[in-house]
Design a protein around this motif. Structure first.
Motif, PDB file in Angstrom:
ATOM      1  N   LEU A  82       0.486  -1.167  -0.098  1.00 47.64           N
ATOM      2  CA  LEU A  82      -0.379   0.205  -0.243  1.00 47.64           C
ATOM      3  C   LEU A  82       0.691   0.968   0.224  1.00 47.64           C
ATOM      4  N   TYR A  83       1.806   1.170   0.409  1.00 47.39           N
ATOM      5  CA  TYR A  83       2.421   2.661   0.721  1.00 47.39           C
ATOM      6  C   TYR A  83       3.280   2.781  -0.135  1.00 47.39           C
ATOM      7  N   LEU A  84       3.504   1.857  -1.203  1.00 48.11           N
ATOM      8  CA  LEU A  84       4.228   1.830  -3.111  1.00 48.11           C
ATOM      9  C   LEU A  84       3.297   2.234  -3.419  1.00 48.11           C
ATOM     10  N   GLY A  85       2.713   1.992  -3.353  1.00 52.06           N
ATOM     11  CA  GLY A  85       0.795   1.736  -4.337  1.00 52.06           C
ATOM     12  C   GLY A  85       0.403   3.436  -4.272  1.00 52.06           C
ATOM     13  N   VAL A  86       0.872   3.833  -3.416  1.00 50.37           N
ATOM     14  CA  VAL A  86       0.401   5.132  -2.349  1.00 50.37           C
ATOM     15  C   VAL A  86       0.915   6.359  -3.028  1.00 50.37           C
ATOM     16  N   GLY A  87       2.303   5.559  -3.405  1.00 51.83           N
ATOM     17  CA  GLY A  87       3.498   6.817  -3.792  1.00 51.83           C
ATOM     18  C   GLY A  87       3.680   6.264  -5.623  1.00 51.83           C
ATOM     19  N   ASP A  88       3.357   5.748  -5.749  1.00 46.09           N
ATOM     20  CA  ASP A  88       3.348   5.641  -7.485  1.00 46.09           C
ATOM     21  C   ASP A  88       2.235   6.593  -8.054  1.00 46.09           C
ATOM     22  N   GLY A  89       1.408   7.083  -7.561  1.00 48.13           N
ATOM     23  CA  GLY A  89       0.365   7.969  -7.810  1.00 48.13           C
ATOM     24  C   GLY A  89       0.031   9.410  -7.440  1.00 48.13           C
ATOM     25  N   ASP A  90      -0.705  10.135  -7.761  1.00 49.62           N
ATOM     26  CA  ASP A  90      -0.617  11.603  -7.409  1.00 49.62           C
ATOM     27  C   ASP A  90      -0.227  11.532  -5.977  1.00 49.62           C
ATOM     28  N   SER A  92      -0.157  11.588  -1.629  1.00 47.04           N
ATOM     29  CA  SER A  92       0.738  12.274  -0.600  1.00 47.04           C
ATOM     30  C   SER A  92       1.323  11.585   0.390  1.00 47.04           C
ATOM     31  N   ARG A  93       2.384  10.329   0.339  1.00 44.16           N
ATOM     32  CA  ARG A  93       2.373   8.765   1.121  1.00 44.16           C
ATOM     33  C   ARG A  93       1.839   9.433   3.059  1.00 44.16           C
ATOM     34  N   ARG A  94       2.518  10.757   2.720  1.00 44.32           N
ATOM     35  CA  ARG A  94       2.403  11.185   4.686  1.00 44.32           C
ATOM     36  C   ARG A  94       1.103  11.423   4.388  1.00 44.32           C
ATOM     37  N   ALA A  95       0.242  12.274   3.659  1.00 44.81           N
ATOM     38  CA  ALA A  95      -1.452  12.835   4.503  1.00 44.81           C
ATOM     39  C   ALA A  95      -1.863  11.559   3.862  1.00 44.81           C
ATOM     40  N   THR A  96      -1.761  10.788   3.333  1.00 40.33           N
ATOM     41  CA  THR A  96      -2.223   9.300   2.975  1.00 40.33           C
ATOM     42  C   THR A  96      -2.665   8.515   4.641  1.00 40.33           C
ATOM     43  N   PHE A  97      -1.347   8.195   5.012  1.00 37.38           N
ATOM     44  CA  PHE A  97      -0.743   7.232   6.249  1.00 37.38           C
ATOM     45  C   PHE A  97      -1.809   8.608   7.451  1.00 37.38           C
ATOM     46  N   VAL A  98      -0.995   9.408   7.450  1.00 35.77           N
ATOM     47  CA  VAL A  98      -1.787  10.324   8.913  1.00 35.77           C
ATOM     48  C   VAL A  98      -3.495  10.093   9.090  1.00 35.77           C
ATOM     49  N   GLU A  99      -3.638  10.242   7.391  1.00 30.14           N
ATOM     50  CA  GLU A  99      -5.261  10.339   7.252  1.00 30.14           C
ATOM     51  C   GLU A  99      -5.664   8.893   8.105  1.00 30.14           C
ATOM     52  N   ALA A 100      -5.442   7.967   7.212  1.00 26.27           N
ATOM     53  CA  ALA A 100      -5.494   6.097   7.774  1.00 26.27           C
ATOM     54  C   ALA A 100      -5.148   6.329   9.067  1.00 26.27           C
ATOM     55  N   VAL A 101      -4.614   6.846  10.373  1.00 23.01           N
ATOM     56  CA  VAL A 101      -4.850   6.748  11.208  1.00 23.01           C
ATOM     57  C   VAL A 101      -5.684   6.995  12.591  1.00 23.01           C
ATOM     58  N   HIS A 102      -5.788   8.793  11.459  1.00 24.59           N
ATOM     59  CA  HIS A 102      -7.035   9.360  12.192  1.00 24.59           C
ATOM     60  C   HIS A 102      -8.276   8.667  12.155  1.00 24.59           C
ATOM     61  N   ARG A 103      -8.614   8.042  10.655  1.00 25.80           N
ATOM     62  CA  ARG A 103     -10.136   7.528  10.758  1.00 25.80           C
ATOM     63  C   ARG A 103      -9.999   5.798  11.967  1.00 25.80           C
ATOM     64  N   ALA A 104      -9.500   5.274  11.522  1.00 32.29           N
ATOM     65  CA  ALA A 104      -9.209   4.304  12.303  1.00 32.29           C
ATOM     66  C   ALA A 104      -9.254   4.623  14.197  1.00 32.29           C
ATOM     67  N   GLU A 105      -8.736   5.584  14.612  1.00 28.23           N
ATOM     68  CA  GLU A 105      -8.597   6.272  15.778  1.00 28.23           C
ATOM     69  C   GLU A 105     -10.120   6.762  15.818  1.00 28.23           C
ATOM     70  N   ARG A 106     -10.897   7.314  15.229  1.00 24.85           N
ATOM     71  CA  ARG A 106     -12.334   7.761  15.326  1.00 24.85           C
ATOM     72  C   ARG A 106     -12.839   6.696  15.474  1.00 24.85           C
ATOM     73  N   LYS A 107     -12.358   5.513  14.647  1.00 25.25           N
ATOM     74  CA  LYS A 107     -14.035   4.598  14.334  1.00 25.25           C
ATOM     75  C   LYS A 107     -13.252   3.732  15.933  1.00 25.25           C
TER      76      LYS A 107
END
Length: 165
Positions: A82-90, A92-107
């Motif tokens: 997933l990390y590599l896949g996020v980096g292959d697109g447009d 931001s890896r940082r923004a994507t992974f930070v948002e993922a942590v936020h969503r999981a923690e809110r859940k």
């Protein structure tokens, strides 16, 4: 990586697994293209299914899936993919992974979450680091070289780690 072909089909079929490992001979270049296309399509659909699973899978079911220790390496590989896949697109890896942590923690019920994601890349040459160690030039080693060596020395057949210690 666990490649037990006796397990049920997931994203990949047993034939897909054999193809990716180079164990299957396909009849033509077109067959190879078709196999890669099917794998890409199913992988994309699997990633899209994660949204539904994240929202709707009951916690008791999720806990049962992830309770097995035999998934540890597979989970690391999945996150790495997933990390590599996020980096292959447009994205931001940082923004994507930070948002993922936020969503999981809110859940999980958190009302406020602070998460950071930083990556430091090294360009140190493991070959040059090994040469310095063999020469006994320990004081010339940088922290970056030592980190690169520590991460990659086990991957090299020409390096006897015990001898270098």
């Amino acid at each position: 990586m666990s490649d037990d072909d006796s397990r049920d089909r997931g994203v990949l079929t047993p034939a897909d697994r054999a193809y990716l490992r180079g164990e299957a001979t396909l009849r033509s270049e077109q067959s190879a293209y078709d196999a890669r296309y099917r794998i890409r399509r199913r992988l994309r659909n699997a990633v899209l299914d994660f949204a539904l699973l994240f929202e709707e899978l009951e916690s008791r079911d999720r806990e049962r899936v992830f309770a097995d220790d035999d998934l540890d390496d597979a989970l690391v590989d999945a996150i790495a993919l997933l990390y590599l896949g996020v980096g292959d697109g447009d994205r931001s890896r940082r923004a994507t992974f930070v948002e993922a942590v936020h969503r999981a923690e809110r859940k999980c019920g958190a009302t406020a979450v602070s998460a950071t994601f930083d990556v430091e890349r090294t360009t140190a040459s493991v070959d040059e680091t090994v040469e310095k160690i063999v020469r006994g030039a320990y004081s010339d080693l940088t922290e970056e070289e030592l980190r690169a060596f520590a991460h990659h020395c086990g991957e090299r057949e020409d390096v006897d780690v015990e001898e270098l210690r």
